[in-house]
Design a protein around this motif. Sequence first.
Motif, mmCIF file in Angstrom:
data_model
loop_
_atom_site.group_PDB
_atom_site.id
_atom_site.type_symbol
_atom_site.label_atom_id
_atom_site.label_comp_id
_atom_site.label_asym_id
_atom_site.label_seq_id
_atom_site.Cartn_x
_atom_site.Cartn_y
_atom_site.Cartn_z
ATOM 1 N N PRO A 223 0.820 -1.214 0.000
ATOM 2 C CA PRO A 223 0.000 0.000 0.000
ATOM 3 C C PRO A 223 0.852 1.262 0.000
ATOM 4 O O PRO A 223 1.932 1.310 0.591
ATOM 5 C CB PRO A 223 -0.811 -0.119 1.300
ATOM 6 C CG PRO A 223 -0.823 -1.574 1.612
ATOM 7 C CD PRO A 223 0.499 -2.099 1.147
ATOM 8 N N LEU A 224 0.341 2.283 -0.668
ATOM 9 C CA LEU A 224 1.048 3.549 -0.772
ATOM 10 C C LEU A 224 0.841 4.413 0.464
ATOM 11 O O LEU A 224 -0.034 4.145 1.298
ATOM 12 C CB LEU A 224 0.552 4.315 -2.002
ATOM 13 C CG LEU A 224 0.744 3.659 -3.365
ATOM 14 C CD1 LEU A 224 0.122 4.539 -4.444
ATOM 15 C CD2 LEU A 224 2.208 3.398 -3.650
ATOM 16 N N ALA A 225 1.639 5.466 0.543
ATOM 17 C CA ALA A 225 1.396 6.528 1.511
ATOM 18 C C ALA A 225 0.575 7.611 0.813
ATOM 19 O O ALA A 225 0.893 8.024 -0.302
ATOM 20 C CB ALA A 225 2.707 7.111 2.014
ATOM 21 N N LEU A 226 -0.492 8.051 1.471
ATOM 22 C CA LEU A 226 -1.385 9.063 0.909
ATOM 23 C C LEU A 226 -1.403 10.299 1.787
ATOM 24 O O LEU A 226 -1.112 10.238 2.992
ATOM 25 C CB LEU A 226 -2.808 8.502 0.791
ATOM 26 C CG LEU A 226 -2.998 7.188 0.029
ATOM 27 C CD1 LEU A 226 -4.474 6.815 0.027
ATOM 28 C CD2 LEU A 226 -2.460 7.288 -1.395
ATOM 29 N N ASN A 227 -1.785 11.434 1.195
ATOM 30 C CA ASN A 227 -1.994 12.626 2.004
ATOM 31 C C ASN A 227 -3.409 12.607 2.578
ATOM 32 O O ASN A 227 -4.188 11.673 2.338
ATOM 33 C CB ASN A 227 -1.711 13.903 1.198
ATOM 34 C CG ASN A 227 -2.669 14.085 0.026
ATOM 35 O OD1 ASN A 227 -3.754 13.488 -0.029
ATOM 36 N ND2 ASN A 227 -2.283 14.918 -0.926
ATOM 37 N N ALA A 228 -3.753 13.628 3.321
ATOM 38 C CA ALA A 228 -5.049 13.650 4.004
ATOM 39 C C ALA A 228 -6.224 13.713 3.042
ATOM 40 O O ALA A 228 -7.358 13.380 3.411
ATOM 41 C CB ALA A 228 -5.114 14.836 4.969
ATOM 42 N N ASP A 229 -5.958 14.110 1.784
ATOM 43 C CA ASP A 229 -7.009 14.168 0.778
ATOM 44 C C ASP A 229 -7.153 12.861 0.020
ATOM 45 O O ASP A 229 -7.958 12.765 -0.917
ATOM 46 C CB ASP A 229 -6.716 15.304 -0.221
ATOM 47 C CG ASP A 229 -6.773 16.669 0.432
ATOM 48 O OD1 ASP A 229 -7.603 16.838 1.347
ATOM 49 O OD2 ASP A 229 -5.986 17.555 0.043
ATOM 50 N N GLY A 230 -6.354 11.850 0.400
ATOM 51 C CA GLY A 230 -6.451 10.559 -0.258
ATOM 52 C C GLY A 230 -5.668 10.444 -1.543
ATOM 53 O O GLY A 230 -5.819 9.468 -2.278
ATOM 54 N N ARG A 231 -4.822 11.435 -1.815
ATOM 55 C CA ARG A 231 -3.970 11.371 -3.007
ATOM 56 C C ARG A 231 -2.574 10.890 -2.622
ATOM 57 O O ARG A 231 -2.152 11.031 -1.477
ATOM 58 C CB ARG A 231 -3.886 12.733 -3.691
ATOM 59 C CG ARG A 231 -5.199 13.192 -4.301
ATOM 60 C CD ARG A 231 -4.987 14.410 -5.190
ATOM 61 N NE ARG A 231 -4.505 15.556 -4.428
ATOM 62 C CZ ARG A 231 -5.292 16.472 -3.870
ATOM 63 N NH1 ARG A 231 -6.609 16.362 -3.977
ATOM 64 N NH2 ARG A 231 -4.776 17.486 -3.213
ATOM 65 N N ARG A 232 -1.866 10.342 -3.595
ATOM 66 C CA ARG A 232 -0.535 9.822 -3.343
ATOM 67 C C ARG A 232 0.354 10.910 -2.742
ATOM 68 O O ARG A 232 0.398 12.036 -3.224
ATOM 69 C CB ARG A 232 0.084 9.315 -4.648
ATOM 70 C CG ARG A 232 1.391 8.562 -4.466
ATOM 71 C CD ARG A 232 2.010 8.220 -5.808
ATOM 72 N NE ARG A 232 1.052 7.633 -6.728
ATOM 73 C CZ ARG A 232 1.362 7.273 -7.964
ATOM 74 N NH1 ARG A 232 2.578 7.460 -8.430
ATOM 75 N NH2 ARG A 232 0.446 6.743 -8.751
ATOM 76 N N LEU A 233 1.070 10.574 -1.684
ATOM 77 C CA LEU A 233 1.939 11.529 -1.012
ATOM 78 C C LEU A 233 2.970 12.075 -1.994
ATOM 79 O O LEU A 233 3.536 11.335 -2.804
ATOM 80 C CB LEU A 233 2.647 10.844 0.163
ATOM 81 C CG LEU A 233 3.350 11.757 1.175
ATOM 82 C CD1 LEU A 233 2.334 12.596 1.926
ATOM 83 C CD2 LEU A 233 4.184 10.915 2.147
ATOM 84 N N ALA A 234 3.209 13.376 -1.916
ATOM 85 C CA ALA A 234 4.184 14.022 -2.791
ATOM 86 C C ALA A 234 4.904 15.110 -2.002
ATOM 87 O O ALA A 234 4.452 15.529 -0.926
ATOM 88 C CB ALA A 234 3.489 14.625 -4.012
#
Length: 306
Positions: A223-234
Amino acid sequence: MGAGRFAPSPSGELHLGNLRTAILAWLFARSTHRTFLMRVEDLDRARAGAESLQLADLAAIGLVWDGEIVRQSERSELYAQAISDLRIRGLLYECFCTRRDIAEASSAPHGAPGTYPGTCRNLTEAGRAAKRELRPAALRLRTEVDSFTIYDELHGSYTGVVDDFVVLRNDGVPAYNLAVVVDDGAQNIDQVVRGDDLLSSAPRQSYLAQLMDYQPPTYAHVPLALNADGRRLAKRDGAVTLAQLAASGINVEAARAMILTSLGLPTGSLQEALTAFDPALLPTDPWVFSTDPNALGTGKPIGWPS
Protein backbone atom coordinates in the motif's frame (compact mmCIF):
# COMPACT_ATOMS: atom_id res chain seq x y z
CA MET A 1 18.62 -17.95 -3.36
CA GLY A 2 17.88 -14.93 -5.51
CA ALA A 3 17.62 -11.27 -4.69
CA GLY A 4 15.26 -8.45 -3.90
CA ARG A 5 15.79 -4.82 -4.84
CA PHE A 6 14.81 -1.21 -4.48
CA ALA A 7 14.90 0.81 -7.69
CA PRO A 8 14.23 4.55 -7.31
CA SER A 9 14.11 7.03 -10.17
CA PRO A 10 16.42 9.99 -9.36
CA SER A 11 13.87 12.69 -10.12
CA GLY A 12 14.17 14.37 -6.72
CA GLU A 13 14.37 13.70 -3.00
CA LEU A 14 12.63 10.63 -1.61
CA HIS A 15 9.61 11.28 0.61
CA LEU A 16 8.41 9.14 3.50
CA GLY A 17 6.25 6.99 1.23
CA ASN A 18 9.25 6.13 -0.94
CA LEU A 19 11.36 5.38 2.14
CA ARG A 20 8.59 3.19 3.54
CA THR A 21 8.55 1.11 0.35
CA ALA A 22 12.35 0.86 0.46
CA ILE A 23 12.22 -0.43 4.05
CA LEU A 24 9.58 -2.96 3.06
CA ALA A 25 11.67 -4.18 0.13
CA TRP A 26 14.62 -4.62 2.51
CA LEU A 27 12.48 -6.44 5.09
CA PHE A 28 11.03 -8.83 2.50
CA ALA A 29 14.49 -9.62 1.11
CA ARG A 30 16.28 -10.04 4.42
CA SER A 31 13.46 -12.08 5.99
CA THR A 32 13.74 -14.57 3.12
CA HIS A 33 17.57 -14.65 3.19
CA ARG A 34 17.89 -12.94 -0.18
CA THR A 35 20.51 -10.41 -1.14
CA PHE A 36 19.23 -6.84 -1.38
CA LEU A 37 20.28 -4.80 -4.40
CA MET A 38 20.06 -1.12 -5.26
CA ARG A 39 19.27 -0.06 -8.82
CA VAL A 40 18.97 3.53 -10.04
CA GLU A 41 16.35 3.78 -12.79
CA ASP A 42 17.75 6.84 -14.54
CA LEU A 43 16.92 6.28 -18.20
CA ASP A 44 15.08 9.56 -18.63
CA ARG A 45 14.07 11.09 -15.31
CA ALA A 46 17.39 11.97 -13.70
CA ARG A 47 17.79 15.32 -11.96
CA ALA A 48 21.32 16.49 -11.22
CA GLY A 49 22.31 15.57 -7.67
CA ALA A 50 19.13 13.59 -6.95
CA GLU A 51 20.83 10.19 -6.92
CA SER A 52 23.33 11.15 -4.23
CA LEU A 53 20.57 12.69 -2.10
CA GLN A 54 18.42 9.57 -2.41
CA LEU A 55 21.23 7.18 -1.57
CA ALA A 56 22.23 9.32 1.41
CA ASP A 57 18.66 9.25 2.75
CA LEU A 58 18.38 5.48 2.27
CA ALA A 59 21.63 5.00 4.19
CA ALA A 60 20.52 7.45 6.88
CA ILE A 61 17.41 5.40 7.71
CA GLY A 62 19.61 2.33 8.11
CA LEU A 63 19.38 0.49 4.81
CA VAL A 64 22.43 -1.49 3.73
CA TRP A 65 22.50 -3.04 0.27
CA ASP A 66 24.69 -5.71 -1.25
CA GLY A 67 27.14 -5.24 -4.11
CA GLU A 68 27.60 -2.30 -6.42
CA ILE A 69 24.81 0.08 -7.36
CA VAL A 70 23.47 -0.58 -10.88
CA ARG A 71 22.37 2.33 -13.08
CA GLN A 72 20.10 1.85 -16.07
CA SER A 73 21.90 4.61 -17.96
CA GLU A 74 24.99 2.37 -18.03
CA ARG A 75 23.18 -0.68 -19.43
CA SER A 76 22.22 0.43 -22.95
CA GLU A 77 24.05 -2.47 -24.60
CA LEU A 78 22.05 -4.96 -22.53
CA TYR A 79 18.73 -3.41 -23.60
CA ALA A 80 19.84 -3.17 -27.24
CA GLN A 81 20.69 -6.87 -27.26
CA ALA A 82 17.31 -7.76 -25.76
CA ILE A 83 15.50 -5.69 -28.39
CA SER A 84 17.59 -7.26 -31.15
CA ASP A 85 16.75 -10.75 -29.89
CA LEU A 86 13.02 -9.98 -29.81
CA ARG A 87 13.17 -8.44 -33.28
CA ILE A 88 14.95 -11.48 -34.74
CA ARG A 89 12.20 -13.69 -33.31
CA GLY A 90 9.56 -11.60 -35.08
CA LEU A 91 8.09 -10.39 -31.80
CA LEU A 92 8.35 -6.64 -32.45
CA TYR A 93 6.66 -4.27 -34.87
CA GLU A 94 6.84 -0.57 -35.61
CA CYS A 95 4.14 1.69 -34.23
CA PHE A 96 3.53 5.25 -35.40
CA CYS A 97 0.56 6.11 -33.19
CA THR A 98 0.49 9.23 -31.06
CA ARG A 99 -0.90 9.27 -27.52
CA ARG A 100 -3.96 11.02 -28.93
CA ASP A 101 -4.46 8.28 -31.53
CA ILE A 102 -4.39 5.62 -28.83
CA ALA A 103 -6.65 7.57 -26.46
CA GLU A 104 -9.26 8.09 -29.17
CA ALA A 105 -9.15 4.44 -30.22
CA SER A 106 -9.45 3.11 -26.68
CA SER A 107 -12.37 5.46 -25.94
CA ALA A 108 -14.33 4.12 -28.88
CA PRO A 109 -17.12 1.55 -28.31
CA HIS A 110 -15.67 -1.83 -27.29
CA GLY A 111 -12.23 -0.28 -26.78
CA ALA A 112 -10.34 -1.26 -23.62
CA PRO A 113 -9.36 1.95 -21.77
CA GLY A 114 -5.61 2.51 -21.69
CA THR A 115 -4.71 -0.45 -23.89
CA TYR A 116 -3.24 -0.42 -27.36
CA PRO A 117 -5.82 -1.39 -30.00
CA GLY A 118 -3.34 -2.89 -32.48
CA THR A 119 -3.59 -0.10 -35.04
CA CYS A 120 -0.11 -0.65 -36.52
CA ARG A 121 0.15 -4.38 -35.87
CA ASN A 122 -0.59 -5.51 -39.44
CA LEU A 123 0.59 -2.59 -41.54
CA THR A 124 2.08 -3.47 -44.91
CA GLU A 125 5.67 -2.54 -45.66
CA ALA A 126 4.38 0.19 -47.94
CA GLY A 127 2.19 1.49 -45.12
CA ARG A 128 5.09 1.53 -42.70
CA ALA A 129 7.34 3.29 -45.21
CA ALA A 130 4.75 6.02 -45.70
CA LYS A 131 4.35 6.56 -41.98
CA ARG A 132 8.13 6.69 -41.43
CA GLU A 133 8.11 9.83 -43.55
CA LEU A 134 5.84 11.50 -40.99
CA ARG A 135 7.23 10.42 -37.61
CA PRO A 136 9.73 7.99 -36.07
CA ALA A 137 8.43 4.63 -34.95
CA ALA A 138 8.26 3.08 -31.51
CA LEU A 139 8.63 -0.68 -31.22
CA ARG A 140 5.82 -2.73 -29.70
CA LEU A 141 5.76 -6.33 -28.53
CA ARG A 142 3.58 -8.60 -30.67
CA THR A 143 1.82 -10.43 -27.85
CA GLU A 144 -0.05 -13.71 -28.19
CA VAL A 145 -2.28 -13.35 -25.13
CA ASP A 146 -4.87 -10.87 -23.88
CA SER A 147 -4.09 -11.31 -20.20
CA PHE A 148 -1.59 -12.92 -17.85
CA THR A 149 -1.80 -14.06 -14.23
CA ILE A 150 0.83 -13.38 -11.57
CA TYR A 151 0.95 -14.23 -7.88
CA ASP A 152 1.32 -11.44 -5.38
CA GLU A 153 2.06 -12.15 -1.74
CA LEU A 154 -0.36 -9.46 -0.58
CA HIS A 155 -2.99 -9.57 -3.35
CA GLY A 156 -2.98 -13.26 -4.20
CA SER A 157 -3.62 -14.34 -7.78
CA TYR A 158 -3.95 -11.31 -10.03
CA THR A 159 -4.86 -11.35 -13.72
CA GLY A 160 -4.20 -8.24 -15.76
CA VAL A 161 -4.40 -7.05 -19.35
CA VAL A 162 -1.46 -7.71 -21.65
CA ASP A 163 -1.62 -5.65 -24.82
CA ASP A 164 1.01 -4.92 -27.48
CA PHE A 165 3.02 -2.64 -25.21
CA VAL A 166 5.98 -0.44 -26.18
CA VAL A 167 9.49 -1.82 -25.59
CA LEU A 168 11.43 0.95 -27.37
CA ARG A 169 10.10 4.50 -27.48
CA ASN A 170 10.22 6.53 -30.68
CA ASP A 171 13.01 8.67 -29.20
CA GLY A 172 15.22 5.58 -28.94
CA VAL A 173 14.93 5.15 -25.17
CA PRO A 174 14.07 1.65 -23.91
CA ALA A 175 10.64 1.58 -22.29
CA TYR A 176 10.28 0.89 -18.57
CA ASN A 177 8.51 -2.43 -19.13
CA LEU A 178 11.48 -3.74 -21.12
CA ALA A 179 14.27 -2.27 -18.98
CA VAL A 180 12.86 -3.54 -15.69
CA VAL A 181 12.45 -7.08 -17.04
CA VAL A 182 15.96 -7.16 -18.50
CA ASP A 183 17.47 -5.74 -15.30
CA ASP A 184 15.62 -8.11 -12.99
CA GLY A 185 16.54 -11.09 -15.14
CA ALA A 186 20.20 -10.12 -15.45
CA GLN A 187 20.50 -9.45 -11.71
CA ASN A 188 18.79 -12.70 -10.67
CA ILE A 189 16.06 -10.73 -8.92
CA ASP A 190 13.25 -13.12 -8.05
CA GLN A 191 11.37 -10.94 -5.54
CA VAL A 192 9.91 -7.54 -6.45
CA VAL A 193 8.46 -5.34 -3.70
CA ARG A 194 7.04 -1.99 -4.82
CA GLY A 195 4.00 0.26 -4.55
CA ASP A 196 0.61 -1.18 -5.41
CA ASP A 197 0.12 1.48 -8.08
CA LEU A 198 2.36 -0.76 -10.22
CA LEU A 199 0.32 -3.93 -9.73
CA SER A 200 -1.41 -3.59 -13.11
CA SER A 201 1.96 -3.54 -14.91
CA ALA A 202 3.15 -6.83 -13.39
CA PRO A 203 1.28 -9.13 -15.83
CA ARG A 204 2.88 -7.39 -18.83
CA GLN A 205 6.33 -7.66 -17.27
CA SER A 206 5.91 -11.29 -16.22
CA TYR A 207 4.69 -12.19 -19.70
CA LEU A 208 7.74 -10.53 -21.26
CA ALA A 209 10.07 -12.21 -18.74
CA GLN A 210 8.66 -15.57 -19.74
CA LEU A 211 9.16 -14.78 -23.44
CA MET A 212 12.79 -13.93 -22.69
CA ASP A 213 13.34 -17.17 -20.76
CA TYR A 214 13.61 -15.42 -17.40
CA GLN A 215 11.83 -16.85 -14.40
CA PRO A 216 9.18 -14.25 -13.50
CA PRO A 217 9.69 -12.92 -9.96
CA THR A 218 7.31 -13.22 -7.06
CA TYR A 219 5.65 -9.92 -6.17
CA ALA A 220 4.51 -7.95 -3.16
CA HIS A 221 2.75 -4.74 -4.14
CA VAL A 222 2.51 -2.75 -0.93
CA PRO A 223 0.00 0.00 0.00
CA LEU A 224 1.05 3.55 -0.77
CA ALA A 225 1.40 6.53 1.51
CA LEU A 226 -1.38 9.06 0.91
CA ASN A 227 -1.99 12.63 2.00
CA ALA A 228 -5.05 13.65 4.00
CA ASP A 229 -7.01 14.17 0.78
CA GLY A 230 -6.45 10.56 -0.26
CA ARG A 231 -3.97 11.37 -3.01
CA ARG A 232 -0.53 9.82 -3.34
CA LEU A 233 1.94 11.53 -1.01
CA ALA A 234 4.18 14.02 -2.79
CA LYS A 235 6.83 16.56 -1.84
CA ARG A 236 4.29 19.36 -2.28
CA ASP A 237 2.44 18.01 0.78
CA GLY A 238 4.80 19.77 3.21
CA ALA A 239 7.41 18.23 5.50
CA VAL A 240 7.61 14.78 3.91
CA THR A 241 11.34 14.38 3.11
CA LEU A 242 14.06 13.74 5.68
CA ALA A 243 15.50 17.21 5.07
CA GLN A 244 12.11 18.88 5.50
CA LEU A 245 11.38 16.87 8.61
CA ALA A 246 14.77 17.77 10.08
CA ALA A 247 13.96 21.44 9.52
CA SER A 248 10.71 20.84 11.45
CA GLY A 249 12.57 19.28 14.36
CA ILE A 250 11.96 15.64 13.44
CA ASN A 251 15.26 13.74 13.20
CA VAL A 252 15.92 10.70 11.05
CA GLU A 253 15.42 8.25 13.92
CA ALA A 254 11.98 9.70 14.62
CA ALA A 255 11.11 9.63 10.91
CA ARG A 256 12.09 5.96 10.69
CA ALA A 257 10.05 5.25 13.82
CA MET A 258 7.00 6.82 12.15
CA ILE A 259 7.41 4.51 9.18
CA LEU A 260 7.88 1.41 11.31
CA THR A 261 4.92 2.35 13.51
CA SER A 262 2.76 2.61 10.39
CA LEU A 263 3.76 -0.99 9.62
CA GLY A 264 3.03 -2.24 13.13
CA LEU A 265 6.70 -3.01 13.76
CA PRO A 266 9.12 -2.26 16.62
CA THR A 267 10.77 1.12 16.21
CA GLY A 268 14.18 0.62 17.82
CA SER A 269 16.06 -0.28 14.64
CA LEU A 270 15.58 -1.97 11.29
CA GLN A 271 17.17 -5.12 12.68
CA GLU A 272 14.64 -5.15 15.53
CA ALA A 273 11.85 -4.64 13.01
CA LEU A 274 13.20 -7.53 10.94
CA THR A 275 12.89 -9.97 13.84
CA ALA A 276 9.18 -9.15 14.13
CA PHE A 277 8.43 -8.88 10.41
CA ASP A 278 5.59 -11.03 9.07
CA PRO A 279 4.06 -10.14 5.67
CA ALA A 280 0.73 -11.64 6.77
CA LEU A 281 0.47 -8.97 9.50
CA LEU A 282 1.18 -5.95 7.31
CA PRO A 283 -1.55 -3.29 7.08
CA THR A 284 -3.57 -3.62 3.89
CA ASP A 285 -4.80 -0.03 3.80
CA PRO A 286 -2.73 2.96 2.62
CA TRP A 287 -0.80 4.95 5.20
CA VAL A 288 -2.43 8.36 5.51
CA PHE A 289 0.18 10.98 6.36
CA SER A 290 -0.40 14.67 6.82
CA THR A 291 1.52 17.61 8.25
CA ASP A 292 -1.71 19.54 8.78
CA PRO A 293 -2.41 19.72 12.55
CA ASN A 294 -6.14 19.76 11.79
CA ALA A 295 -6.07 16.81 9.39
CA LEU A 296 -9.23 14.74 9.69
CA GLY A 297 -10.05 16.66 12.85
CA THR A 298 -7.43 14.85 14.94
CA GLY A 299 -5.75 18.00 16.15
CA LYS A 300 -2.32 16.54 15.38
CA PRO A 301 -0.54 15.36 12.26
CA ILE A 302 -1.35 11.83 11.16
CA GLY A 303 1.71 9.65 11.28
CA TRP A 304 3.75 12.05 13.41
CA PRO A 305 5.02 11.09 16.85
CA SER A 306 2.71 12.00 19.71
